[in-house]
Design an enzyme around this catalytic site. Structure first.
Site, PDB file in Angstrom:
ATOM      1  N   GLY A 120       3.452   8.774  -1.101  1.00 37.67           N
ATOM      2  CA  GLY A 120       3.899   8.268  -2.393  1.00 37.67           C
ATOM      3  C   GLY A 120       3.605   9.261  -3.506  1.00 37.67           C
ATOM      4  O   GLY A 120       2.532   9.867  -3.543  1.00 37.67           O
TER       5      GLY A 120
ATOM      6  N   ARG B   7       8.142  10.915   4.059  1.00 33.93           N
ATOM      7  CA  ARG B   7       7.258  10.568   5.176  1.00 33.93           C
ATOM      8  C   ARG B   7       7.921  11.052   6.464  1.00 33.93           C
ATOM      9  O   ARG B   7       9.139  10.991   6.599  1.00 33.93           O
ATOM     10  CB  ARG B   7       7.006   9.061   5.218  1.00 33.93           C
ATOM     11  CG  ARG B   7       6.433   8.530   3.898  1.00 33.93           C
ATOM     12  CD  ARG B   7       6.079   7.054   3.989  1.00 33.93           C
ATOM     13  NE  ARG B   7       5.783   6.494   2.682  1.00 33.93           N
ATOM     14  CZ  ARG B   7       4.614   6.587   2.054  1.00 33.93           C
ATOM     15  NH1 ARG B   7       3.627   7.247   2.645  1.00 33.93           N
ATOM     16  NH2 ARG B   7       4.426   6.044   0.869  1.00 33.93           N
TER      17      ARG B   7
ATOM     18  N   ASP C  66      -4.232   9.376   2.230  1.00 35.01           N
ATOM     19  CA  ASP C  66      -4.902   9.476   3.526  1.00 35.01           C
ATOM     20  C   ASP C  66      -3.964   9.897   4.651  1.00 35.01           C
ATOM     21  O   ASP C  66      -4.338  10.669   5.535  1.00 35.01           O
ATOM     22  CB  ASP C  66      -5.629   8.182   3.869  1.00 35.01           C
ATOM     23  CG  ASP C  66      -4.733   6.958   3.839  1.00 35.01           C
ATOM     24  OD1 ASP C  66      -3.533   7.092   3.509  1.00 35.01           O
ATOM     25  OD2 ASP C  66      -5.226   5.864   4.155  1.00 35.01           O
TER      26      ASP C  66
ATOM     27  N   THR D 273      -2.811  10.022  -5.360  1.00 32.05           N
ATOM     28  CA  THR D 273      -2.287   8.686  -5.106  1.00 32.05           C
ATOM     29  C   THR D 273      -2.720   7.782  -6.244  1.00 32.05           C
ATOM     30  O   THR D 273      -3.860   7.852  -6.712  1.00 32.05           O
ATOM     31  CB  THR D 273      -2.786   8.098  -3.771  1.00 32.05           C
ATOM     32  OG1 THR D 273      -2.478   6.696  -3.723  1.00 32.05           O
ATOM     33  CG2 THR D 273      -4.276   8.270  -3.591  1.00 32.05           C
TER      34      THR D 273
ATOM     35  N   ASP E  62      -3.303   4.748  -5.996  1.00 30.89           N
ATOM     36  CA  ASP E  62      -4.129   3.657  -5.465  1.00 30.89           C
ATOM     37  C   ASP E  62      -5.631   3.897  -5.617  1.00 30.89           C
ATOM     38  O   ASP E  62      -6.416   2.956  -5.525  1.00 30.89           O
ATOM     39  CB  ASP E  62      -3.810   3.419  -3.983  1.00 30.89           C
ATOM     40  CG  ASP E  62      -2.346   3.123  -3.738  1.00 30.89           C
ATOM     41  OD1 ASP E  62      -1.723   2.499  -4.619  1.00 30.89           O
ATOM     42  OD2 ASP E  62      -1.812   3.542  -2.693  1.00 30.89           O
TER      43      ASP E  62
ATOM     44  N   ASP F   8      -7.653   5.157  -3.534  1.00 35.70           N
ATOM     45  CA  ASP F   8      -8.284   4.618  -2.325  1.00 35.70           C
ATOM     46  C   ASP F   8      -8.753   5.684  -1.343  1.00 35.70           C
ATOM     47  O   ASP F   8      -8.929   5.406  -0.152  1.00 35.70           O
ATOM     48  CB  ASP F   8      -7.325   3.651  -1.625  1.00 35.70           C
ATOM     49  CG  ASP F   8      -6.022   4.316  -1.184  1.00 35.70           C
ATOM     50  OD1 ASP F   8      -5.773   5.476  -1.569  1.00 35.70           O
ATOM     51  OD2 ASP F   8      -5.248   3.666  -0.448  1.00 35.70           O
TER      52      ASP F   8
ATOM     53  N   ARG G 160      -1.875  -0.906  -2.598  1.00 30.47           N
ATOM     54  CA  ARG G 160      -2.004  -1.106  -1.143  1.00 30.47           C
ATOM     55  C   ARG G 160      -3.130  -2.098  -0.867  1.00 30.47           C
ATOM     56  O   ARG G 160      -3.099  -3.213  -1.354  1.00 30.47           O
ATOM     57  CB  ARG G 160      -2.218   0.225  -0.430  1.00 30.47           C
ATOM     58  CG  ARG G 160      -1.012   1.141  -0.458  1.00 30.47           C
ATOM     59  CD  ARG G 160      -1.052   2.147   0.670  1.00 30.47           C
ATOM     60  NE  ARG G 160      -2.285   2.917   0.695  1.00 30.47           N
ATOM     61  CZ  ARG G 160      -2.585   3.782   1.663  1.00 30.47           C
ATOM     62  NH1 ARG G 160      -1.749   3.986   2.667  1.00 30.47           N
ATOM     63  NH2 ARG G 160      -3.725   4.458   1.639  1.00 30.47           N
TER      64      ARG G 160
END
Length: 319
Positions: free
Chosen positions: A11, A72, A103, A125, A127, A129, A171
């Site tokens: 992303g 992707r 990740d 990202t 996120d 995360d 996510r």
């Protein structure tokens, strides 16, 4: 080392272009040739690799998205796909690669390292995360986008005396919901990392209404569930007029904040330094405002955690 490359994968996030710019210009500062790999690992397999010069990254630091595009790749997950990618890199004389992404992108970087290509990961990202770093590129911009949206929604929520449920991205991580909810005074923040019950949410809404509160904002992280489902349950239990806003991919776009531009510049430059030291299979990050590095293996073995003290603070201030 003479030639390195940079790619973005997964992303997109605001600040990726600033990181690309840093890699290219830091590389040329050290007399390296720098190549851009377009469309992530798919482009690596297909040989979409072009030399970048200093001018090719001019006037991009303020732009969202990524000039290298992103994709992707299922093929890269196979040994055959990885072999094709490595052959393309060797055909171009590329010795090291900076991988900007999350990740999944880092797992791809590990595979390249196993095939003898020097790799360094840069966490990009919204996120936030990625374990091992306090912040990822794009997170700050994303929460500011959410805050701006909540401010506007709050105006109409007040005018119509309604409860609004706002679903945000992330996510399986609750960072976007937590930080934006605390910053905007949300009545309830629902994240995967903290236990909650619908009874608690309803009780908070009822207490607010009894003291004369005319509207409420509830932030739901997508990792918990659908904002629509939460809104339906609230209306069924309280009878209050409830509306839902799913912010979606608007959170990924836009011009990066100053924080994200500076973070991306620092991390991109450090990634080049790591390659020049023949470091491979590492990621760079930030801890207590200091740039750090650690092995991707160690980072991905950790579990991402949110700062639950912020969650507790948000609950107290929304009493």
């Amino acid at each position: 080392m003479k030639r390195i490359a940079v790619l973005t994968s997964g992303g997109d996030s605001p600040g990726m272009n600033a990181a690309i710019r840093a890699v290219v210009r830091k590389g040329y500062y050290h007399n390296l040739e720098v190549y851009g790999i377009y469309r992530g690992y798919t482009g690596m397999i297909n040989g979409e690799i072009k030399k970048l010069d200093i001018g090719s990254v001019g006037d991009i630091i303020h732009r969202g998205g990524t000039i290298l595009y992103s994709a992707r790749s299922e093929e890269f997950k196979t040994p055959e796909g990885q072999k094709k990618a490595v052959e393309q890199l060797k055909n171009h004389g590329i010795e090291g690669v900076v991988v900007i992404g999350g990740d999944g992108s880092f797992q791809g970087a590990q595979k390249l390292a196993e095939h003898g290509i020097l790799t360094v990961g840069v966490p990009g990202t919204i996120d936030n995360d990625i374990p091992g770093t306090d912040f990822t590129i794009g997170f700050d911009t994303a929460i500011n986008t959410v805050i701006n949206a909540i401010d506007k929604i709050r105006d109409t929520a007040t005018s119509h005396e309604r409860t609004y449920v706002i679903e945000v991205m992330g996510r399986n991580a609750g960072d976007i919901a937590l930080w934006s909810g605390l910053a905007d005074g949300a009545e309830s923040i629902i994240i995967p990392e903290a236990y909650f019950t619908m009874d608690e949410i309803i009780d908070r809404l009822e207490r607010g209404r009894k003291r004369g509160k005319k509207h409420s904002i509830i932030i739901v992280a997508e990792g918990v569930g659908s904002g629509v489902d939460f809104a339906r349950q609230i209306k069924e239990k309280t009878g209050q007029e409830t509306r839902v806003t799913v912010l979606g991919h608007i959170q990924r776009g836009g011009s990066p904040t100053a924080f994200d531009r500076v973070l991306a510049s620092r991390l991109g430059a450090e990634a080049v330094e790591m390659l020049m030291k023949n470091k491979s299979g590492y990621m760079v990050g930030i801890k207590n405002n200091q740039i750090i590095s650690l092995s991707i293996d160690d980072a991905l073995m950790q579990k991402h955690r949110v700062d639950l003290s912020l969650y507790q603070l948000a609950s107290i201030l929304a009493i």
